[in-house]
Design an enzyme around this catalytic site. Structure first.
Site, PDB file in Angstrom:
ATOM      1  CG  ASP A  99      12.211  22.522 -16.841  1.00 33.34           C
ATOM      2  OD1 ASP A  99      13.397  22.873 -17.297  1.00 33.34           O
ATOM      3  OD2 ASP A  99      11.934  21.390 -16.279  1.00 33.34           O
TER       4      ASP A  99
ATOM      5  CD  GLU B  34      11.528  17.183 -17.052  1.00 33.48           C
ATOM      6  OE1 GLU B  34      12.404  16.435 -17.123  1.00 33.48           O
ATOM      7  OE2 GLU B  34      11.545  18.219 -16.173  1.00 33.48           O
TER       8      GLU B  34
ATOM      9  CG  HIS C 194      11.089  12.760 -18.210  1.00 35.56           C
ATOM     10  ND1 HIS C 194      10.354  11.667 -18.651  1.00 35.56           N
ATOM     11  CD2 HIS C 194      11.998  12.747 -19.314  1.00 35.56           C
ATOM     12  CE1 HIS C 194      10.895  11.085 -19.709  1.00 35.56           C
ATOM     13  NE2 HIS C 194      11.798  11.529 -20.199  1.00 35.56           N
TER      14      HIS C 194
ATOM     15  CG  HIS D 145      13.946  15.639 -11.696  1.00 28.99           C
ATOM     16  ND1 HIS D 145      14.900  15.943 -12.644  1.00 28.99           N
ATOM     17  CD2 HIS D 145      14.540  15.357 -10.438  1.00 28.99           C
ATOM     18  CE1 HIS D 145      16.023  15.901 -11.989  1.00 28.99           C
ATOM     19  NE2 HIS D 145      15.905  15.600 -10.827  1.00 28.99           N
TER      20      HIS D 145
ATOM     21  CG  ASP E 189      12.467  20.680 -12.713  1.00 25.90           C
ATOM     22  OD1 ASP E 189      12.227  20.541 -11.422  1.00 25.90           O
ATOM     23  OD2 ASP E 189      13.048  20.144 -13.431  1.00 25.90           O
TER      24      ASP E 189
END
Lengths: 487, 709
Positions: B520, B522, B571, B661, B666
């Site tokens: 994942d 951010e 985030h 987050h 995540d």
């Protein structure tokens, strides 16, 4: 004389004793004491199966905590001293002495790269290598732990220089020591920056590289508070990786340079530092750069090469990088007389500071130093440059000025007389500069290379004039040999 | 050129010019005389001589006047100017307070007094500035000293770090606890000293707590307890982290206090030994009593009544004594167990330490698997317990490789030690209960640790045919709540998802046999093609259907631009936190290396892949791996619902969500979801990678058509 500063070059490895007996953590106190007695040792090191240190039991511990206090079957793990200070085998001996004195220890286990115990250092053995007054100096220059500590090391360097000067140690030896300590700071700060980058997610250095120092650092001739003159030699890598790899080294360079500045090695005004891509190159790029300088021979090229030719590596797992570059310089210049001639012409106006009628040439421009002699520009540089030119021509690979003189003598380029004359000239001038710098530092003045001739005794003035004349003779000779101009 | 020299030269030049003009005039007159042949005329000559004489004397006067004027000028202007320059240089370089005293001619009027006033003003200002600076420095120094004094007094090791985890301040005790032997601390990262994961986990937890405003009502405010270890794994540390909040409640750093529990527990152990010795001391009188009773019994001649009374006393006494002994034994055990600090910890942290300890001291290979779970317990003894159990199972079965992981149950969290082989009979397990745990204080036994955690262990076979020992643990008390931040909008890049079909070999491989990296990112925003950048990327590896929490990639990235405030809300990453972090073109090659040939998995993968693709040129790495998207798979598997954001899916699959987050949080949740999806896909007859990609593509096509209408 030499033994006084020799201590700063010695490694822990050469002074440690064989490893004392070891015991596993599960051994009982009785077994442990038995081992100690059997080996006639004063301590037992408790290790894990990987021979890494868990704790230590010393004679003192036996007396204080074991005998008559606990049952013989108690596992030694419960009575050992858990916090053990250690030292890597490749560390300088003076750091070990500093650490032992600071923490009041008599033994220091020695570890190899895998952190396994390979020996033990005795305070007594270590001290036998250092004279009593040296030990006090060591206390001062092995400050650990904080940024302020390293700054103190820089200040302590001045005191160290002063004391050794007062002892009558020749200046070049003190210079070698100062350079050594500064290069040691380089090593420590480099290791630290690499570790810092790794923990912040930059990864390990993507290829092998070497940190080099140039100028006075490379010659081993630092005075007090030298500037930074540094660069990287990076192992060759494919072009498409440039973004990634140079990105890493750029960051490393900027952190290194900033950290060195904070601990008291000021930024180089000429921007001669690894943050400048000029001084951060792969081996192949360095070769191309050198060949480029050889072809172009313009002013800038000559000035840059002048700074560069005295380089020495101070950090690097792979010594081959620096060695290859040095070899390239040597072969290139041996074949390129025209380049040496151009180098001479570039510095031909760096004359010694003697006037037409034997008086000293003194500062005119800067009113603050009016009437003083700039010993760097008018004595040291002319000598260093002339010796460097001869050495490059002869393929001498040493970088220290005195070492170069010796090598030139061995090659028959300098006769015994000339060498003696030049050696004493160098020593004398370095002495004057160092003495002046210490005095300047102590009175809070700016540390420079200016010396007032009136502040010297008549004899010292005469000696200085002699020295300058000797240097002038050498320069005339270099001019004649390199340019054919006898004028 | 100096003014004085300049004026002198100027006057000399003027004088010369005038003389020249005179000479030329005279010469011209003489020429004229010759030209008109008036030489013969003595009158004319006499006349010329007459004029010439006046000319010469005029020249002489002119020189005298000019000389006089020059003298005046030199004394009145040039000399004072020279003097002024010198004095100003002195003021500038040496003594700013010097007054320029000039008592010569005053042609320069108020110049000197004015300059004096100016200099004085400048000097005063400099002085004031210096004083202000000094005062400020002194104040800061004073504060620093006071702070240092307080730090020194504390009985705990204290370290203050900035958001880059660089140590800013620490006390001596911290150095001792962290086993620092005194290398220089300049710019040093805390992670060179202690294990990274527990600290970043605690930080993430706190950051999220603050971002969602929960810290205002939380019993622990902005602090969290954690357990970590020194990097060599030798010392287990209890720590407490407190965030330092700056303006607008954004974190600017943290304070962390350390306790070395290895030592503390050892100290307790010593106390126990004393206690034990005391109880052992009691044993002797009991033995005497018993002996006396026996003597009595052996003495049949005693008067029966006296003997009965005597016997009664003896029995009563010995009963009381032995009761006391038992009570003492119980008490001292309670002392130890009562001390046990119970904290909330992430299972992966503890189990990684188990793996580390075993790897360091034996050849047993332990892989930490499954999603990390929060559990409540005494971390040190949990570590010792699991380490010991694995050693015993290894002794018993000879198995060298184990999986260890935690799984969330309804009321409990289970720690599973799994191996391929036979489950252990209950009798074997029970036989270990009274073994003392090596390294535990006061001879704590397996049973003590289990009792203290209200636990009992058993062994059985798992669905995947591995044997296991299962140890239930208490769930964490302070469960991180599910975040109420909105989910990222679904993102489709239809072109991107029509990926080239994987090679036949790969396409035909069963889904469960493949290696995956679930990841994942951010980002600074939702528009990759409009300058938004990655600021964090994390991934976890799945091998043979096991989530390997020991193989994690987790980096923060310096985006080379400002991070918008509105995205920080999601985030929690601020500009300060990415300062000094590597740029994306240095991180992606590392990630590429981490991924290798594995299949990439992400939730809403199109979004993350878009960012990776855009950086291909810059970073020099191409992610040509096959990609699976948990969003598309969820639509495929659960077409009865419209809820396909990660929170909803995680809830549907019963995957516990922690630290949502964040890229790593995540990625872990997505991994948990994905592993469960693999089972469901099998039920829907999707068995190979090729089939899974085909299923995903069909969903993309449907969405594309929907969009057209």
């Amino acid at each position: 004389m030499r033994s006084q500063t020799a201590i700063f070059n010695k490694l822990v490895r050469d002074f440690m004793r064989d490893c004392p007996p070891t015991a596993p953590a599960s051994a009982t106190c009785a077994e442990t004491v038995e081992r100690m007695v059997a080996a006639n040792a004063s301590s037992v090191i408790v290790t894990d199966p990987g021979n890494r240190i868990l704790g230590i039991v010393t004679e003192q511990d036996v007396a204080r905590r074991i005998a008559f206090k606990v049952s013989p079957e108690t596992p030694v793990e419960t009575v050992m001293t858990r916090r053990v200070l250690t030292i890597p085998a490749g560390e300088y001996l003076y750091h070990a002495i500093g650490r032992m004195r600071r923490y009041n220890l008599r033994h220091l286990p020695v570890l190899d790269e895998n952190r396994a115990v390979i020996g033990i250092l005795n305070l007594h053995d270590a001290l036998s290598a250092a004279s009593a007054q040296m030990v006090q100096q060591i206390d001062l220059i092995t400050h650990e732990g904080t940024l302020e500590g390293l700054q103190k090391v820089k200040t302590a360097q001045v005191e160290l220089a002063a004391e050794l000067l007062d002892d009558g140690l020749p200046a070049p030896e003190i210079q070698a020591l100062l350079t050594h300590i500064n290069n040691d700071i380089y090593r420590r700060v480099t290791n630290l920056c690499i570790a810092g980058l790794d923990t912040e997610g930059w990864g390990a250095p993507p290829v092998e590289f070497s940190v080099i120092v140039m100028g006075s650092g490379g010659r081993g001739e630092n005075f007090i508070f030298p500037d930074q003159d540094n660069g990287f030699i990076i192992a060759d890598y494919p072009d498409e990786d440039h973004n990634r790899i140079d990105g890493y080294f750029m960051e490393l360079a900027s952190r290194l340079v900033a950290a060195l500045d904070t601990v008291g090695l000021p930024l180089c005004r000429g921007y001669c530092m690894a943050v400048n891509p000029m001084w951060r190159k792969t081996l192949a790029q360095w070769f191309r750069q050198l060949d480029g300088w050889g072809r172009k021979r313009n002013r800038i090229a000559l000035q840059l090469s002048d700074i560069f030719f005295d380089f020495q590596p101070v950090w690097g797992q792979n010594r081959e990088l620096a060695r290859a570059l040095r070899a390239h310089i040597t072969t290139m210049l041996r074949q390129d007389r025209a380049f040496l001639r151009a180098m001479y012409e570039e510095i031909s106006d760096h004359n010694v500071g003697l006037g037409l009628f034997g008086g000293f040439v003194t500062e005119k421009e800067d009113p603050y130093y009016r009437g003083q002699v700039n010993l760097k520009h008018h004595a040291l540089l002319p000598l260093v440059e002339a010796v460097r030119l001869l050495s490059l021509r002869e393929g001498v690979e040493q970088t220290g000025t005195l070492a170069r003189m010796d090598a030139l003598h061995d090659l028959g380029v300098l006769d015994a007389n000339a060498r003696e004359e030049l050696r004493s000239a160098f020593v004398q001038i370095a002495n004057l500069v160092l003495r002046q710098q210490v005095a300047d530092f102590r009175t809070g003045r700016k540390v420079t290379y200016f010396v007032h001739p009136d502040s010297l005794t008549k004899r010292a003035r005469e000696h200085l004039a002699e020295a300058m004349k000797a240097i002038d003779r050498l320069r005339n000779r270099v001019r004649a040999e390199l340019t054919g101009n006898l004028g | 050129m100096k003014p004085r020299l300049f004026f002198t030269l100027a006057f000399s030049v003027i004088t010369l010019m005038i003389l020249m003009v005179l000479l030329v005039t005279l010469w011209l007159g003489f020429e004229d005389l010759i030209h008109h042949e008036n030489l013969a005329n003595p009158e004319s000559i006499a006349l010329w001589e007459y004029v010439a004489q006046y000319g010469v004397s005029a020249g002489f006067f002119v020189i005298t006047i000019l000389f006089a004027v020059w003298l005046l000028f030199d004394e009145g202007v040039a000399k004072p100017l020279n003097y002024l320059t010198r004095e100003l240089q002195t003021i500038l370089r040496v003594n700013p307070h010097q007054e320029i005293l000039y008592e010569g001619p005053q042609q320069l009027g108020l110049l000197f007094p004015t300059i004096n006033i100016l200099c004085q003003r400048l000097a005063n200002q400099e002085q004031a500035m210096l004083q202000a600076t000094n005062a400020a420095t002194a104040r800061v120094e004073e504060q620093k000293r006071r702070l240092e004094a307080i730090l020194m007094d504390l009985q705990e090791g204290v370290v203050v770090c900035n958001l880059n985890n660089q140590v800013l301040l620490y006390n001596q005790l911290a150095l001792k606890i962290l086993q620092v032997t005194g290398e220089l601390g300049l710019g040093r990262s805390l992670f060179t000293l202690v294990t990274r994961e527990p600290i970043s986990n605690a930080f993430r937890r706190l950051r999220l707590r603050v971002a969602e405003g929960r810290h205002r009502h939380h019993p622990q405010g902005t602090t969290a307890r954690l357990v970590c270890a020194t990097t060599d794994g030798h010392h287990t540390l209890h720590a407490q982290m407190s965030l330092i909040l700056g303006d607008e409640e954004t974190p600017t750093g943290y304070v962390i206090t350390f306790n070395d529990i290895t030592e503390e527990l050892a100290a307790l152990g010593k106390r126990d030994r004393l206690l034990r010795q005391a109880t052992e001391g009691l044993r002797a009188p009991i033995a005497n009593l018993c002996a006396a009773t026996e003597t009595q019994a052996a003495n049949p001649d005693m008067d029966p009544t006296a003997r009965l009374a005597f016997e009664e006393v003896i029995f009563k006494e010995s009963a009381t004594l032995s009761e006391t002994v038992n009570r003492l034994c119980q008490e001292y055990r309670d002392v130890i167990t009562g001390y046990w600090p119970m904290t909330d910890d992430l299972s992966a942290t503890l189990l990684e330490m188990v793996a580390l300890r075993l790897r360091e001291t034996s050849n047993i290979e332990v892989t930490v698997v499954h999603l990390p779970q929060w559990l409540h317990g005494d971390s040190h003894s949990i570590i010792l317990l699991n380490e010991y159990l694995i050693r015993r199972i290894n002794d018993h079965t000879g198995v060298m490789a184990f999986d260890i992981g935690a799984e969330a149950g309804r009321r409990q969290v289970y720690i599973d030690i799994a191996w391929s082989g036979e489950p252990l009979p209950a009798s074997v397990l029970d036989g270990w209960l009274d073994d003392p745990l090596p390294g535990a204080p006061g001879g704590l036994t397996v049973r003590d640790v289990l009792d203290h955690h209200k636990s009992e262990m058993w062994s059985d076979r798992r669905i995947d045919d591995l044997a296991r020992v299962r140890v239930p643990m208490l769930p964490a008390r302070d469960l991180p709540t599910v975040s109420d931040l909105p989910a990222r909008p679904e993102f489709y890049d239809f072109a991107l998802l029509q990926q080239a079909p994987p090679g036949d070999d790969l396409a035909a491989r069963p889904l469960k046999s493949l290696d995956y990296v679930v990841f994942d990112t951010e980002t600074t925003g939702l528009k990759p093609s409009e300058g938004d950048e990655i600021i964090s990327i994390a991934g976890v590896r799945i091998v043979q259907g096991r989530i390997l929490t020991g193989e994690i990639f987790d980096r923060q990235v310096n985006p080379g631009r400002l991070i918008p405030k509105e995205s920080t809300r999601f985030h929690g990453i601020t500009d300060e936190m990415v300062n000094g972090k590597p740029p994306v073109h240095l991180v992606l090659p590392q990630f590429h290396q981490f991924v290798g040939d594995a299949v990439l998995v992400a939730h809403n993968a199109a979004f993350d892949m878009k960012f990776l693709k855009l950086k291909e040129a810059e970073s020099g790495v191409v992610f040509a791996n096959s990609v699976l998207d948990t969003l598309l798979l969820s639509v495929f598997l659960h077409d009865h619902t419209q809820e396909h954001n990660l929170d909803a899916i995680a809830a549907r699959f019963g995957v516990q969500v922690s630290a949502r987050h964040t890229a790593l949080g995540d990625a872990l949740v997505t991994a948990g979801v994905f592993v469960r999806m693999l089972e469901l896909l099998e039920d829907m007859d999707v068995n190979t990678l090729g089939q899974a990609i085909a299923a995903s593509s069909s969903i993309v096509e449907i969405r594309a058509q929907q969009r057209q209408f």
